[in-house]
Design a protein around this motif. Structure first.
Motif, PDB file in Angstrom:
ATOM      1  N   LEU A  46      50.168  34.506 -24.815  1.00  0.00           N
ATOM      2  CA  LEU A  46      50.459  33.207 -24.189  1.00  0.00           C
ATOM      3  C   LEU A  46      49.365  32.903 -23.177  1.00  0.00           C
TER       4      LEU A  46
ATOM      5  N   VAL B  35      47.794  29.965 -20.345  1.00  0.00           N
ATOM      6  CA  VAL B  35      48.152  28.823 -19.502  1.00  0.00           C
ATOM      7  C   VAL B  35      46.887  28.288 -18.840  1.00  0.00           C
TER       8      VAL B  35
ATOM      9  N   TYR C 126      49.774  24.894 -22.495  1.00  0.00           N
ATOM     10  CA  TYR C 126      50.155  26.210 -22.998  1.00  0.00           C
ATOM     11  C   TYR C 126      49.646  26.399 -24.423  1.00  0.00           C
TER      12      TYR C 126
ATOM     13  N   THR D  81      49.640  24.905 -29.605  1.00  0.00           N
ATOM     14  CA  THR D  81      49.313  24.488 -28.237  1.00  0.00           C
ATOM     15  C   THR D  81      50.083  23.238 -27.847  1.00  0.00           C
TER      16      THR D  81
END
Length: 292
Positions: free
Chosen positions: A223, A225, A240, A263
């Motif tokens: 993941l 960010v 994300y 995404t």
């Protein structure tokens, strides 16, 4: 007078011995250092392709006898990247004071150009008039400075065995990116990665994976960010990206990573501005790596 001369000589001798001691320590560190060379071919269904070369020098520092300090080191990474529309060079220093902690700092420098391939591909674009970005080939330099920290853990350390390695890693980074050919608040896009402005940004990644004694060496979920223009109003929401990571070992020196990604960052192909959407398919990325 004689006492003053003796004191000066003693001071000079002490300084000389100090320099010699530090030199011997440094020579000892360098002689114990390990180096490696890595070549990568990176591409995706976007489409995009890039060749990257990396040289790493790993120096043992702050080492101890315990499990948390036995492998402590300082790693210096020098790398260069080349794509059909851009080039970059970077240097990064990473300190591992504990097995579970890494601290890093570094920087990138690069530039871009355009090629007439279908819809013209432009390595660097700048929006100077508030309408659409225009090609700015070799019009400036891309600069990036970063500091980061990572927490990481491998359960295989506590539970030895070939099938007991669960990998956990959390990385957090503050970086400043700038394009010297753009003024303040002018949107620019480097390597078709989406428009941004000069300023500070935040990046984080979270990985959980499982390592196996097979050709399919590692599988996991990543993941990522991105928070752009910290303190500004142009990008109010974080973006994300989720990827499914598979790393395949091919002999002792080759490996291949396969990463399909989704995404929330939607990039307008004309204005290069970004908006936050529901998750959608981004790309299928791959990486071929040779390491010696």
């Amino acid at each position: 007078m004689n006492n003053n001369r003796r004191n000066r000589r003693l001071k000079i001798h002490t300084q000389t011995l100090g320099v010699l001691a530090m030199s011997l320590i440094l020579i000892g560190r360098i002689s114990a250092a390990e180096s490696s060379t890595t070549l990568k071919l990176i591409g995706s269904s976007a489409p995009e392709i890039q060749v990257q070369g990396n040289y790493s020098l790993c120096l043992p520092v702050l080492t101890g006898s315990g499990a948390l300090t036995r492998g402590n080191n300082l790693t210096i990474d020098l790398s260069g990247k080349l794509s059909p529309i851009s080039t970059q060079g970077s240097a990064t220093a990473t300190l591992t004071p504990l097995a579970i902690l890494q601290l890093s700092a570094g920087g990138n420098i690069g530039t871009g150009w355009s090629i007439p391939f279908g819809d013209e591909m432009e390595g660097i674009q700048v929006d100077r008039y508030g309408t659409e970005p225009e090609d700015d080939a070799f019009g400036g330099i891309y600069l990036k400075g970063k500091v980061g920290a990572a927490l990481q853990f491998d359960t295989g350390v506590l539970f030895p065995g070939p099938w007991k390695s669960i990998l956990l890693r959390s990385y957090h980074e503050i970086h400043h990116t700038a394009y010297t050919g753009a003024d303040e608040d002018e949107l620019w896009d480097f390597e078709l990665s989406g428009g941004r402005v000069n300023g500070f940004n935040y990046y984080a990644s979270y990985f959980i994976g499982y390592r196996m004694p097979l050709a399919l060496e590692t599988v996991g979920v990543l993941l990522e960010v991105d928070e752009l223009d910290l303190g500004g109003k142009m990008f109010p929401d974080p973006f994300y990206t989720i990827g499914l990571v598979s790393n395949i070992r091919i002999g002792k020196t080759f490996s291949m990573a396969l990463i399909p990604q989704i995404t929330t960052r939607k990039i307008d192909k004309d204005t290069r501005t970004s908006s936050s959407e529901n998750f959608f398919f981004k790309r299928f990325a791959f990486q071929l790596e040779w390491k010696r």
